[in-house]
Write a protein that holds these residues in place. Structure first.
Motif, PDB file in Angstrom:
ATOM      1  N   ALA A 255      -3.346 -17.028 -12.595  1.00 40.21           N
ATOM      2  CA  ALA A 255      -2.747 -15.973 -13.424  1.00 40.21           C
ATOM      3  C   ALA A 255      -1.233 -16.112 -13.483  1.00 40.21           C
ATOM      4  CB  ALA A 255      -3.094 -14.619 -12.812  1.00 40.21           C
ATOM      5  N   LEU A 256      -0.676 -15.960 -14.681  1.00 39.06           N
ATOM      6  CA  LEU A 256       0.785 -15.981 -14.827  1.00 39.06           C
ATOM      7  C   LEU A 256       1.300 -14.540 -14.871  1.00 39.06           C
ATOM      8  CD1 LEU A 256       1.420 -18.699 -17.559  1.00 39.06           C
ATOM      9  CD2 LEU A 256       1.589 -18.925 -15.081  1.00 39.06           C
TER      10      LEU A 256
ATOM     11  N   ARG B  81       0.842  -1.208   0.000  1.00 41.39           N
ATOM     12  CA  ARG B  81       0.000   0.000   0.000  1.00 41.39           C
ATOM     13  C   ARG B  81       0.870   1.249   0.000  1.00 41.39           C
ATOM     14  NH1 ARG B  81      -4.197  -1.477   4.550  1.00 41.39           N
ATOM     15  NH2 ARG B  81      -5.323  -3.092   3.451  1.00 41.39           N
ATOM     16  N   ALA B  82       1.956   1.178   0.783  1.00 41.32           N
ATOM     17  CA  ALA B  82       2.808   2.365   0.882  1.00 41.32           C
ATOM     18  C   ALA B  82       3.684   2.528  -0.362  1.00 41.32           C
ATOM     19  CB  ALA B  82       3.680   2.262   2.122  1.00 41.32           C
ATOM     20  N   TRP B  83       3.990   1.437  -1.052  1.00 40.24           N
ATOM     21  CA  TRP B  83       5.010   1.497  -2.092  1.00 40.24           C
ATOM     22  C   TRP B  83       4.499   1.298  -3.521  1.00 40.24           C
ATOM     23  CZ3 TRP B  83       9.628   3.343  -0.821  1.00 40.24           C
ATOM     24  CH2 TRP B  83       9.962   3.340   0.529  1.00 40.24           C
ATOM     25  N   GLY B  84       3.243   1.032  -3.659  1.00 40.36           N
ATOM     26  CA  GLY B  84       2.693   0.888  -5.011  1.00 40.36           C
ATOM     27  C   GLY B  84       3.251  -0.301  -5.770  1.00 40.36           C
ATOM     28  N   VAL B  85       3.488  -1.394  -5.046  1.00 39.09           N
ATOM     29  CA  VAL B  85       4.031  -2.591  -5.696  1.00 39.09           C
ATOM     30  C   VAL B  85       2.892  -3.568  -5.961  1.00 39.09           C
ATOM     31  CG1 VAL B  85       5.380  -4.645  -5.136  1.00 39.09           C
ATOM     32  CG2 VAL B  85       6.356  -2.391  -4.751  1.00 39.09           C
ATOM     33  N   ARG B  86       3.008  -4.338  -7.057  1.00 37.84           N
ATOM     34  CA  ARG B  86       2.007  -5.384  -7.343  1.00 37.84           C
ATOM     35  C   ARG B  86       2.568  -6.743  -6.950  1.00 37.84           C
ATOM     36  NH1 ARG B  86       1.261  -2.327 -11.933  1.00 37.84           N
ATOM     37  NH2 ARG B  86       2.908  -3.464 -12.981  1.00 37.84           N
ATOM     38  N   LEU B  87       1.755  -7.547  -6.290  1.00 33.99           N
ATOM     39  CA  LEU B  87       2.193  -8.884  -5.888  1.00 33.99           C
ATOM     40  C   LEU B  87       1.638  -9.929  -6.847  1.00 33.99           C
ATOM     41  CD1 LEU B  87       1.528  -8.723  -2.022  1.00 33.99           C
ATOM     42  CD2 LEU B  87       3.657  -8.258  -3.253  1.00 33.99           C
ATOM     43  N   TRP B  88       2.454 -10.932  -7.107  1.00 31.42           N
ATOM     44  CA  TRP B  88       2.018 -12.095  -7.890  1.00 31.42           C
ATOM     45  C   TRP B  88       2.281 -13.310  -7.012  1.00 31.42           C
ATOM     46  CZ3 TRP B  88      -0.025 -11.570 -12.812  1.00 31.42           C
ATOM     47  CH2 TRP B  88       0.088 -10.295 -13.383  1.00 31.42           C
TER      48      TRP B  88
ATOM     49  N   ALA C 105      -7.640 -13.674  -3.786  1.00 28.06           N
ATOM     50  CA  ALA C 105      -8.746 -13.001  -4.491  1.00 28.06           C
ATOM     51  C   ALA C 105      -9.336 -11.929  -3.577  1.00 28.06           C
ATOM     52  CB  ALA C 105      -9.803 -14.024  -4.894  1.00 28.06           C
ATOM     53  N   ALA C 106      -9.454 -12.263  -2.282  1.00 29.96           N
ATOM     54  CA  ALA C 106     -10.031 -11.290  -1.341  1.00 29.96           C
ATOM     55  C   ALA C 106      -9.122 -10.071  -1.197  1.00 29.96           C
ATOM     56  CB  ALA C 106     -10.266 -11.958   0.015  1.00 29.96           C
ATOM     57  N   LEU C 107      -7.814 -10.298  -1.252  1.00 31.59           N
ATOM     58  CA  LEU C 107      -6.879  -9.173  -1.112  1.00 31.59           C
ATOM     59  C   LEU C 107      -6.679  -8.426  -2.434  1.00 31.59           C
ATOM     60  CD1 LEU C 107      -4.095 -10.906   1.059  1.00 31.59           C
ATOM     61  CD2 LEU C 107      -5.738  -9.203   1.847  1.00 31.59           C
ATOM     62  N   GLY C 108      -7.087  -9.099  -3.523  1.00 31.49           N
ATOM     63  CA  GLY C 108      -6.976  -8.447  -4.836  1.00 31.49           C
ATOM     64  C   GLY C 108      -5.673  -8.715  -5.570  1.00 31.49           C
ATOM     65  N   TRP C 109      -4.985  -9.841  -5.239  1.00 34.26           N
ATOM     66  CA  TRP C 109      -3.735 -10.157  -5.941  1.00 34.26           C
ATOM     67  C   TRP C 109      -3.903 -11.389  -6.815  1.00 34.26           C
ATOM     68  CZ3 TRP C 109      -1.238  -6.032  -5.619  1.00 34.26           C
ATOM     69  CH2 TRP C 109      -1.093  -5.332  -4.437  1.00 34.26           C
ATOM     70  N   PRO C 110      -3.304 -11.361  -8.010  1.00 37.45           N
ATOM     71  CA  PRO C 110      -3.351 -12.554  -8.864  1.00 37.45           C
ATOM     72  C   PRO C 110      -2.580 -13.707  -8.229  1.00 37.45           C
ATOM     73  CG  PRO C 110      -1.925 -10.871  -9.826  1.00 37.45           C
ATOM     74  CD  PRO C 110      -2.562 -10.258  -8.627  1.00 37.45           C
ATOM     75  N   GLN C 111      -3.104 -14.910  -8.383  1.00 35.90           N
ATOM     76  CA  GLN C 111      -2.459 -16.089  -7.773  1.00 35.90           C
ATOM     77  C   GLN C 111      -2.498 -17.225  -8.776  1.00 35.90           C
ATOM     78  OE1 GLN C 111      -3.994 -19.094  -6.961  1.00 35.90           O
ATOM     79  NE2 GLN C 111      -2.655 -20.005  -5.425  1.00 35.90           N
TER      80      GLN C 111
END
Ligand code: ATP
Length: 443
Positions: free
Chosen positions: A157-158, A35-42, A66-72
């Motif tokens: 998701a890849l 949230r602080a750094w604007g990074v996307r997690l996979w 899915a609940a947190l909003g990150w592709p898995q």
């Protein structure tokens, strides 16, 4: 986390999450950090399919992501039934993650201080020295095992793929980062519980058939006596610093007495390692062993350091003026030099298409003309016989394992010997331009 990633960290970061308490806590920590750094997690989960519940556990991770909003993605592993199950699972996991990660440069894993302490005890039981007792590093480079591959059996998701196979991201492998190394398992569980987080307990974590589980129990007993994970991990950390100092010493000696990758006479890049015999003999034994072990791994690309006993006996033979083979490498005394080169037997039957990745895991060979119908094989006896003359300074034994370009049985080129028009790039342990000096650093 920011310290580990460095100042120019990328916008996309991988996260290996098994569903266990440690990695679920890491997921939650990383989520809050992004949230602080604007990074996307996979996120990636490997379903080893060794227990009936494993698919449900992976599904739990998928739901949480899915609940947190990150592709898995869940990658399914097939065990072929060979080798030690846990070891095979760990290697298989890394291979699958390597294929999954696409253009990602970093994959986070949730090893904790308890893991460091357990590993320390396991190594102590084997009588390991500084090398084995050193704490695992917060960062470890994984070489590209499956360049350009996509996992075969997966859901989800890849991450983005590299734009071209030549991309640095595809070529150089990826880094495993361990942001939880200074945290204890109990702290992470406490954190998850207080956030009402979800995780699964892997029943094999309680199976005393595994060394690690027995060490975990022993550690609990030791903890009661005041010898806990904190002190063991602190010692492991000091061992890691001692190891770095020893590596620095080996590097300094290497710069004085070592010669890399070049034929002593022609200067062509052969990938061999040479040491000045007198200088090597005058060096203390620990450094000799370290240099020899690094050279063997550097030449063969082997993942593991050679075992202490055969390494020591090869060293004794070399110091006595003899030679031998170990770890897929041949070592000989050649006048005033020790000469280490790839063992011919290890590459004799390797054959590949010039378009197909690395030959012997360390040579990229490019044909000068249309490569259709051409193969890369070792020079061997047949190639040696077809060379227009004796290559100056390269012995038959050291020339035989070199990469050569063939059209059927006709030798077209052997780039390390300067014969023919093909080009070869040496990529030790899969990394182009890696030097033994840099390898000693990470060794
Ligand atoms: N099946 C898996 N899928 C994805 N990542 C995994 C898997 N197994 C292990 N990892 C990653 O490797 C790290 C260390 O693995 P290890 O088997 O030591 O796990 P652990 O200590 O039991 O941790 P966890 O409680 O997260 O499973 C994990 O924390 C996780 O980041």
């Amino acid at each position: 986390m920011g310290d580990l990633l460095g100042p120019d960290f990328p916008a996309d970061i991988g996260l290996a999450v098994s569903g266990g308490g440690d990695s679920m806590a890491m997921l939650t920590l990383a989520h809050n950090w992004t949230r602080a750094w604007g990074v996307r997690l996979w996120v990636v989960t490997v379903d080893h399919r060794l227990r009936p519940e494993s698919a449900d556990e992976a599904a739990m991770v998928a739901r949480e992501c899915a609940a947190l909003g990150w592709p898995q993605a869940t990658l399914r592993w097939h065990w072929d039934g060979t080798g030690n199950k846990m070891d095979a699972a760990r290697r298989g996991r890394l291979e699958l993650i390597g294929a999954w990660r696409g253009a990602l440069r970093h994959v986070l894993m949730a090893h904790t201080r308890d893991d460091v302490a357990e590993t320390f005890l396991m190594r102590l039981a084997r009588g390991s020295g500084v090398e084995g007792l050193s704490a695992m590093a917060a960062m470890r480079r994984v070489r590209p095992l499956v360049e350009r591959a996509t996992p075969a059996d997966y859901d989800g998701a890849l991450p983005p793929r590299p734009v071209a196979p030549e991309d640095a991201a595809a070529r150089d492998g990826f880094d495993i980062l361990r942001p939880c190394l200074d945290m204890k398992r109990a702290e992470l569980r406490h954190y998850l519980r207080s956030l009402k987080g979800t995780w699964v307990e892997d029943p094999s974590n309680d199976d005393p058939g595994y060394d690690r589980v027995r060490m975990r129990r022993l550690l609990a007993l030791l903890e009661d006596e005041g010898l806990g994970a904190d002190s063991l991990a602190a010692t492991a950390g000091r061992m890691a610093r001692a190891r770095q100092a020893l590596a620095a010493r080996a590097r300094a000696v290497w710069h004085e007495i070592g010669h890399e990758g070049s034929d002593p006479v022609t200067g062509a890049g052969t990938g061999d390692i040479l040491f000045d015999r007198d200088g090597f003999a005058a060096t203390e034994r620990d450094t000799q062993l370290r240099l020899l072990a690094a050279a063997l791994q550097f030449i063969s690309g082997a993942e593991y350091r050679p075992r202490a006993a055969p390494l020591g006996s090869l060293l004794d033979r070399l110091l006595g003026g003899g030679g031998g083979t170990l770890h897929g490498v041949e070592a000989r005394v050649l006048r005033d030099r020790l000469h280490l080169f790839r063992e011919y037997e290890a590459v004799r039957d390797l054959s590949s298409d010039p378009a197909n990745g690395l030959w012997d895991g360390r040579w990229r060979v490019e044909a000068a003309e249309d490569a259709a119908g051409l193969t890369i094989r070792a020079l061997g006896d047949a190639g040696w016989a077809q060379l227009p003359g004796r290559p100056a300074g390269t012995a038959f034994a050291a020339a035989r394992p070199l990469p050569a370009l063939w059209h059927g049985d006709r030798l077209l080129s052997c780039p390390p010997l300067g014969f023919g028009a093909a080009r070869a790039t040496l990529c030790p342990t899969g990394r182009p331009g890696l030097t033994l000096s840099a390898f000693l650093d990470s060794h």
